[in-house]
Design an enzyme around this catalytic site. Structure first.
Site, PDB file in Angstrom:
ATOM      1  N   ASP A 110       1.005   4.152   1.405  1.00 33.94           N
ATOM      2  CA  ASP A 110       1.494   4.841   2.603  1.00 33.94           C
ATOM      3  C   ASP A 110       2.638   4.088   3.287  1.00 33.94           C
ATOM      4  OD1 ASP A 110      -0.541   2.923   3.226  1.00 33.94           O
ATOM      5  OD2 ASP A 110      -0.757   3.766   5.238  1.00 33.94           O
ATOM      6  N   HIS A 111       3.014   2.938   2.720  1.00 34.86           N
ATOM      7  CA  HIS A 111       4.131   2.164   3.257  1.00 34.86           C
ATOM      8  C   HIS A 111       5.301   2.049   2.283  1.00 34.86           C
ATOM      9  CE1 HIS A 111       1.951   0.529   6.872  1.00 34.86           C
ATOM     10  NE2 HIS A 111       0.938   0.981   6.143  1.00 34.86           N
ATOM     11  N   HIS A 145       0.847  -1.191   0.000  1.00 30.18           N
ATOM     12  CA  HIS A 145       0.000   0.000   0.000  1.00 30.18           C
ATOM     13  C   HIS A 145       0.888   1.249   0.000  1.00 30.18           C
ATOM     14  CE1 HIS A 145      -3.970  -1.987   1.527  1.00 30.18           C
ATOM     15  NE2 HIS A 145      -3.898  -1.923   0.209  1.00 30.18           N
TER      16      HIS A 145
END
Length: 328
Positions: free
Chosen positions: A91-92, A89
């Site tokens: 945001d990682h 994802h």
């Protein structure tokens, strides 16, 4: 203990070696503690682990803006030797291309190994290729599955599956026991001369001295230092795999995206509430819990309430802010 109400400031610039020579202690620094997207108070996910045996750091996830956060710490990009990605994802992982290219532009030559779920190689190679970028240092990309992903004389890293809409892992970092030092006083008292046999004595082996005496090495070795165990979870809703990965951990880092009243919404998106994170720590027999990955709906004023929800279940809970530093 970190004060979650204090104004978070980046630590003073000191040599990294000054941080890693503190006994047999690992340090965990949170570079981003928000979920989904950055907010005024929190960047998206990234955690740095500073190791005591050598002046290097490992990163766990690399959300957008991670390299900007690193600039406000004592961490040196060239001394980051491993990056462990929990899942793909944005945001990682959206901070990875920028971090890798900046590390190259700084003429860093130290090797770097990147671990992550299947697809991480394609993501990195595609973004670098399409942007006309490259890396100037040796880089290995390892696409992982559940099980041991790294093992050396100091550490073992084990990946375990998390409950999330995409393939996602948590990591268990086991610091191996440090052997005890030789008992110089007893060696001298017993008239054991210096020599190459000291190596065998430290390994606990039996040694025949020049005078014919047979000695037991363990009699001359001081007690060792037991290694610590740390678990860093990726995004997850509660599940048995998390309990296995965190069993008996000295420190567990777990997401707490939403408050207890919004538990159903959190679970529907593959996340956990504050209370659920605390319950995992309690059931796993962890000694300490740090919650992170908080929704951008929460401001600093909400932190005492979120922390209190966890502490009703697991009193030894702390709440991470960006740049929080914890010793283990």
């Amino acid at each position: 203990m970190t004060d979650y109400l204090s104004v978070v400031k980046a630590p003073k610039k000191v040599k990294l070696s000054a941080l890693v020579n503190l006994e047999y202690c690992m340090e965990l620094q949170f570079l981003g503690t928000g979920a989904g997207m950055p907010s005024r108070e929190r960047n998206v996910t990234s955690i740095a682990l500073n190791l005591p045996e050598r002046p290097v750091s490992w990163l766990f996830d690399c959300g957008e803006g991670t390299q900007h956060q690193i600039l406000r710490t004592t961490i040196k990009p060239g001394r980051i030797e491993k990056i462990f990605i929990t899942h793909l994802h944005g945001d990682h992982i959206f901070g990875l291309p920028g971090f890798l290219t900046s590390r190259s532009m700084n003429d860093s030559k130290g090797p770097l190994t990147l671990y992550g779920p299947p697809g991480i190689r394609s993501f990195v190679e595609t973004t670098l290729s399409l942007s006309g970028s490259w890396v100037s240092f040796p880089m290995e990309i390892v696409e992982i599955s559940a099980g041991t992903v790294y093992d050396d004389e100091f550490y073992r890293v084990i990946a375990g599956p998390m409950n999330h809409p995409v393939e996602c892992y948590g990591y268990r970092i086991e610091q191996k026991d440090k052997p005890g030092a030789l008992d110089a006083g007893r060696l001298a008292a017993d008239g054991v001369p210096r020599g190459p046999w000291f190596h065998d004595i430290k390994q606990g082996r039996q040694v025949v001295l020049d005078d014919g005496r047979l000695i037991n090495g363990w009699d001359y070795v001081l007690p060792g230092t037991k290694g610590k165990t740390l678990t860093i979870f990726g995004d997850t809703s509660p599940g048995n795999a998390a309990l296995t990965l965190a069993k008996g951990a000295d420190l567990m880092v777990h997401e707490a995206t939403l408050e207890a009243a919004m538990e159903q919404k959190a679970n529907s998106r593959g996340h956990s509430s504050t209370v659920q994170a605390a319950e995992v720590a309690r059931q796993a027999g962890a000694r300490r819990l740090i919650i992170t990955h908080l929704s951008s709906r929460y401001q600093r004023a909400d932190c005492p309430r979120l922390l209190a929800e966890c502490r009703t279940i697991f009193p030894a809970t702390e709440l991470a802010q960006d740049f929080s530093l914890f010793s283990l």
